[in-house]
Scaffold this active site. Structure first.
Site, PDB file in Angstrom:
ATOM      1  N   SER A   1      22.126 -16.565 -41.226  1.00 35.60           N
ATOM      2  CA  SER A   1      21.542 -16.510 -39.882  1.00 35.60           C
ATOM      3  C   SER A   1      20.463 -17.577 -39.781  1.00 35.60           C
ATOM      4  O   SER A   1      19.858 -17.954 -40.787  1.00 35.60           O
ATOM      5  CB  SER A   1      20.911 -15.146 -39.641  1.00 35.60           C
ATOM      6  OG  SER A   1      19.885 -14.917 -40.582  1.00 35.60           O
ATOM      7  N   ASP A   2      20.198 -18.089 -38.601  1.00 33.00           N
ATOM      8  CA  ASP A   2      19.071 -19.013 -38.458  1.00 33.00           C
ATOM      9  C   ASP A   2      17.775 -18.216 -38.654  1.00 33.00           C
ATOM     10  O   ASP A   2      17.757 -16.979 -38.561  1.00 33.00           O
ATOM     11  CB  ASP A   2      19.096 -19.740 -37.105  1.00 33.00           C
ATOM     12  CG  ASP A   2      18.264 -21.026 -37.156  1.00 33.00           C
ATOM     13  OD1 ASP A   2      17.500 -21.220 -38.125  1.00 33.00           O
ATOM     14  OD2 ASP A   2      18.373 -21.854 -36.225  1.00 33.00           O
ATOM     15  N   ALA A   3      16.693 -18.954 -38.911  1.00 37.48           N
ATOM     16  CA  ALA A   3      15.430 -18.330 -39.319  1.00 37.48           C
ATOM     17  C   ALA A   3      14.962 -17.284 -38.313  1.00 37.48           C
ATOM     18  O   ALA A   3      14.649 -17.620 -37.174  1.00 37.48           O
ATOM     19  CB  ALA A   3      14.363 -19.400 -39.490  1.00 37.48           C
TER      20      ALA A   3
ATOM     21  N   ALA B   1      16.600 -15.110 -36.776  1.00 42.81           N
ATOM     22  CA  ALA B   1      17.515 -14.807 -35.659  1.00 42.81           C
ATOM     23  C   ALA B   1      17.970 -13.348 -35.660  1.00 42.81           C
ATOM     24  O   ALA B   1      18.245 -12.789 -34.591  1.00 42.81           O
ATOM     25  CB  ALA B   1      18.722 -15.736 -35.690  1.00 42.81           C
TER      26      ALA B   1
END
Ligand code: BGC
Length: 715
Positions: free
Chosen positions: A263-265, A267
Site C-alpha cells: 500500500s502507499d504510505a 493509504a
C-alpha cells in the site's frame, strides 16, 4: 522475452518459500506483511527489540547505506525466532547517489533504452547501499501539469509511457543479476486526480481506465515487475487501496501479476478519512481482502489481522497467499544466502561510468523550444549568467524532486559547465535573482549589468520542491518575478538564451517570442552543467521532444493531444465550437515537439499496403535525411486516427516512433511497424477490439504536424 518472474530461479525461490512458510507462526507471517520506517529503529523506547524478537517486521523503507542496513539486518537475524532477512526499500526514482534527469525528462529522449541504462546504474548504486527494492517506476499517465507528480512519470501518452515502464522495470531488475525489485506505482489512475490536486479523487470511466491508465502497468508486468503499489486516491468511489476489482480481478486475474502489492504510505489508514472504513480494523480488512499484501508502514496489520482471523473475516489461506510472494522475492534477490552487503561496494557511487551516463542523459532529455540561430554558441567572448538557478541553491534544484539521497554538492552547476566548455569566454555571474517577488530596481540592476556581455543566459524555473508529491500548483507561470526578469533582460537588446529547469511544463507564452533561444532542460541531475554546456556549444545537438503538451495558459489545462473527437472540433471559424473565447485553440507547444540545430527531411514514405487484416501488420517506410550542417537525431513519430468506431476515438494517437541519429548530409531508410493489434481500443463491454474501418496515418515531427498524411483500412 523472459523475465525474472518467469525464470527457473523464481520457481526455485517459490519452492523454498513454500517450505519456509510452513514453519512460521501467525505472528511471523503477519510480520512479513509489515513494513516499517526509520522511526521504529531510531525511537528511544527500543520498540524494535520486541518487534524483532517476535518477527513482526518484514521490510524497512528509507533506511539505507551498507553500514546501517547491515547493522539492522544483523540485529534482526540474531533476535528472530525464525531468521528471515528484511527487505530494504527506498524511492530510487531517477538515480541513487548519481542523479539522472527526472523521469518526465527521460521520456523526452524518446529512448526507452536510455532509461533502462539509467535505472540499471541506479540499481547498482542502491544495491550497494543494501537496498533490494525501489518504489519505482511511477507509470501514472499525467495529463495535467498542475499535478506536481507529473515529474515522476513518463508523460501524457499511454503508448510511450508503456515502453518506458517496461524499460524501467528491465533496468531496475537487471534481469535478476543484481536486482532492485521494481514497484510500479501508483495503481491506479493516481494521475487522473481531479484538477491536478494531489491525493484527489479520480473519476474515470472504466473504458478510459483500461485504455489510458492501465496499459503501462500491464507493460511493466509483462516485463517482470515484481511489485505494485496501491494508490492513495479513490477510483470511481472505491479507494484504490481497497479496490478488489483493480487489485485482484484486473491485476492478478487479467494481467497475471505474480508479485506482491504494497500500500502507499498510510493509504490503509486513510480509508477511514475516505469514509470507506469505520476504524483501523475495518480498514485492514478492506485493504487486505481487496488484495494489498504488505502495509506501508507500521503495525496496523500486526495489530488487527489476528482478530480478523478469529472473527472469520479473513482466512489463513489469504495470509499465506500474501506471504508467499514476499518470501519468494526475498529468496530470489539472494537475501537468504547473503543478507549483508560489502560496504566497499559503495565505491560505485558517482563512478565515472555513471557520471558519463548522467551527462549523456542530460543532453538527450532537454527540449529545444525556440532558437533564432543563436545556438549553438560560436566564438562567444562574454556571457552574462543570471537567474535563480545559477545560485548555489541551484545545485539542489537542478537535481529535481525525489532524490533523497543525492548529494547536491556534487551537482555540476551551469556556471562550472560553461567555464569548462568555453574557457576563453568571460563569464559574468550576476546574483540577486530569486524565485519570489523582486523589486523593479533589482531587476533593472541585473539587466544593466547583463547588458555588458555579448550573450545573456538566464536559468529560470522551479525549485525542486515545487513539483513532486503534494507539489500541485494552480498557476503554471514562471513563479515570482522571473518573467519580468526575462523581459527586462530581453529589453537590453542582447540576445537572451533562456534555460528552463522545472518538474512540469510551465507556461512560457509571454517570453517565447522575446528570447533568442528557449531550452527546456528539465531537472538534469548531477551532471546538469556539463550536459547543458554540451548542448549550448553544439557538442551535442538537442534531440529531445516533449512528452506532455505545454499549455498556452493554465486555463487550457487539461490539454493533451490525444483527446476524444468532439462534435464541434475547434477550427476558429465560428463561435459555436469546443474552445475558449479568450485564448488560442492550440497549446503553446504540442506533444512530440522539439527543435534541433539541424533539419531533417522525410521522403519516399510508403505503406506496405493500404489495407490490413485485424491480425495483420502495416509497415511504414521512409527516408530520413539530415539536410542541415550538424549531426543530429530525429524522432520520427507515427500517429493514427480511427475515423469511425463504436466509441468516440481520439483525434490522434501515437502508435510508433523511431529515433535515428544521422551525420550531416546522411540519409537512412526507416521502417516503423504498426501491428493492427496496436489499433485496438476498449469497447463498451470492456474488451480490447480492433474494429474494421478507415484510418488516417501521419508520419510526423510532432503531434500537430500533418504534412504527411495517409489512409489505410483495417478489414
Ligand atoms: C509516495 C510514494 C512513495 C512513498 C514512500 C508516498 O508518500 O506517494 O510514491 O513511494 O511515499 O516514500
Amino acid at each position: 522475452m523472459d523475465n525474472i518472474m518467469n525464470s527457473p530461479a523464481y520457481k526455485a525461490a517459490r519452492e523454498k518459500a513454500q517450505e519456509l512458510l510452513k514453519k512460521l507462526t501467525l505472528t511471523e507471517k503477519i510480520g512479513q506483511l509489515s513494513q516499517f520506517g526509520n522511526s521504529i529503529y531510531s525511537s528511544e523506547e527500543k520498540i524494535y527489540e520486541d518487534h524483532f524478537r517476535e518477527g513482526k517486521v518484514g521490510s524497512f523503507l528509507t533506511l539505507r547505506g551498507a553500514e546501517k542496513t547491515n547493522k539492522i539486518q544483523s540485529d534482526l537475524l540474531e533476535m528472530q525466532r525464525t531468521p528471515i532477512p528484511a527487505i530494504f526499500a527506498d524511492d530510487v526514482i531517477h538515480g541513487y547517489r548519481t542523479t539522472f534527469p527526472t523521469p518526465i525528462a527521460q521520456s523526452c529522449s524518446w529512448d526507452p533504452e536510455l532509461t533502462e541504462r539509467c535505472d540499471a546504474a541506479a540499481a547498482k548504486e542502491a544495491y550497494a547501499a543494501g537496498l533490494k527494492w525501489t518504489f519505482g517506476p511511477m507509470v501514472d499517465i499525467a495529463r495535467d501539469p498542475r499535478w506536481g507528480r507529473i515529474m515522476e512519470g513518463f508523460g501524457e501518452d499511454t503508448y510511450l509511457c508503456s515502453q518506458f515502464a517496461a524499460a524501467a522495470v528491465r533496468g531496475f531488475q537487471d534481469n535478476g543479476k543484481t536486482p532492485l525489485l521494481a514497484c510500479m506505482k501508483h495503481y491506479a489512475a493516481y494521475g487522473a486526480c481531479v484538477g491536478g490536486r494531489d491525493y484527489n479523487t479520480a473519476d474515470v470511466s472504466l473504458e478510459t481506465l483500461h485504455e489510458v491508465y492501465l496499459p503501462p502497468f500491464k507493460a511493466g508486468i509483462d516485463a517482470g515487475a515484481a511489485t505494485v503499489m496501491s494508490a492513495f486516491n479513490d477510483v470511481n468511489g472505491v479507494p484504490a487501496t481497497a479496490n478488489h476489482y483493480l487489485l485482484t480481478d484486473v491485476l492478478r486475474g487479467q494481467f497475471g501479476f505474480k508479485g506482491f502489492v504494497v500500500s502507499d504510505a498510510g493509504a490503509v489508514g486513510e480509508l477511514i478519512a475516505h469514509g470507506f472504513a469505520a476504524d483501523p480494523k475495518d480498514a485492514v480488512c478492506k485493504a487486505f481482502s481487496a488484495g494489498v499484501d504488505m502495509i506501508m508502514a507500521g503495525d496496523m496489520f500486526n495489530d488487527n489481522i489476528p482478530a480478523l482471523l478469529e472473527e472469520g473475516k479473513l482466512k489463513m489461506e489469504d495470509i499465506d497467499r500474501s506471504v508467499l510472494p514476499i518470501l519468494t522475492l526475498k529468496y530470489l534477490t539472494g537475501l537468504f544466502e547473503e543478507p549483508y552487503v560489502d560496504p566497499d561496494g559503495e565505491k560505485i557511487f558517482f563512478c565515472e561510468e555513471h557520471l558519463a551516463l548522467a551527462r549523456e542523459a542530460g543532453t538527450q532529455c532537454a527540449v529545444l523550444l525556440e532558437n533564432n540561430g543563436i545556438l549553438p554558441l560560436k566564438n562567444v567572448k562574454s556571457i552574462a549568467l543570471t537567474g535563480p538557478l545559477t545560485h548555489p541553491c541551484g545545485q539542489a534544484h537542478l537535481l529535481g524532486g525525489w532524490c533523497g539521497i543525492a548529494d547536491p554538492s556534487r551537482t555540476v552547476t551551469i556556471e562550472d559547465g560553461l567555464r569548462a566548455a568555453i574557457p576563453d569566454a568571460n563569464i559574468n555571474v550576476i546574483p540577486g535573482a530569486t524565485f519570489v517577488h523582486m523589486d523593479k530596481e533589482d531587476i533593472d540592476a541585473i539587466a544593466s549589468d547583463a547588458a555588458g556581455s555579448d550573450v545573456i543566459i538566464a536559468v529560470v524555473g522551479e525549485e525542486n520542491g515545487m513539483a513532486g508529491e503534494a507539489g500541485s500548483k494552480a498557476d503554471l507561470d514562471l513563479c515570482g518575478s522571473q518573467e519580468d526578469l526575462i523581459l527586462a533582460l530581453c529589453d537590453t537588446g542582447r540576445p537572451v538564451i533562456c534555460l528552463v529547469s522545472a518538474g512540469r511544463p510551465l507556461v512560457l507564452s509571454k517570453i517565447k517570442d522575446k528570447v533568442a533561444a528557449l531550452l527546456n532542460i528539465w531537472q538534469p541531475g548531477t551532471e546538469a552543467g556539463n550536459a547543458v554546456a554540451d548542448l549550448l556549444t553544439g557538442k551535442v545537438n538537442p534531440s529531445g521532444h516533449l512528452t506532455t503538451t505545454f499549455p498556452y495558459t493554465v486555463g487550457q489545462v487539461p490539454i493533451y493531444y490525444n483527446h476524444p473527437s468532439t462534435g464541434r472540433p475547434a477550427s476558429g471559424r465560428w463561435r459555436f465550437e469546443s474552445k475558449y473565447m479568450d485564448c488560442p485553440i492550440e497549446p503553446l507547444y504540442p506533444f512530440g515537439y522539439g527543435l534541433s540545430y539541424t533539419s531533417f527531411e522525410y521522403s519516399e514514405i510508403s505503406l506496405s499496403s493500404d489495407s490490413i487484416a485485424a491480425d495483420g501488420e502495416l509497415k511504414v517506410s521512409l527516408t530520413v535525411t539530415n539536410t542541415g550542417d550538424q549531426d543530429g537525431a530525429a524522432v520520427v513519430q507515427l500517429y493514427v486516427r480511427d475515423l469511425v468506431a463504436s466509441r468516440v476515438r481520439p483525434v490522434k494517437e501515437l502508435k510508433g516512433f523511431k529515433k535515428v541519429f544521422l551525420e550531416k548530409g546522411a540519409s537512412t531508410r526507416v521502417v516503423i511497424s504498426l501491428p493492427a493489434a496496436n489499433l485496438a481500443f476498449v469497447n463498451s463491454d470492456l474488451e480490447w477490439v480492433v474494429e474494421p474501418g478507415q484510418f488516417k496515418l501521419w508520419i510526423a515531427d510532432n503531434s500537430a504536424d500533418e504534412r504527411f498524411e495517409f489512409d489505410f483500412e483495417v478489414t
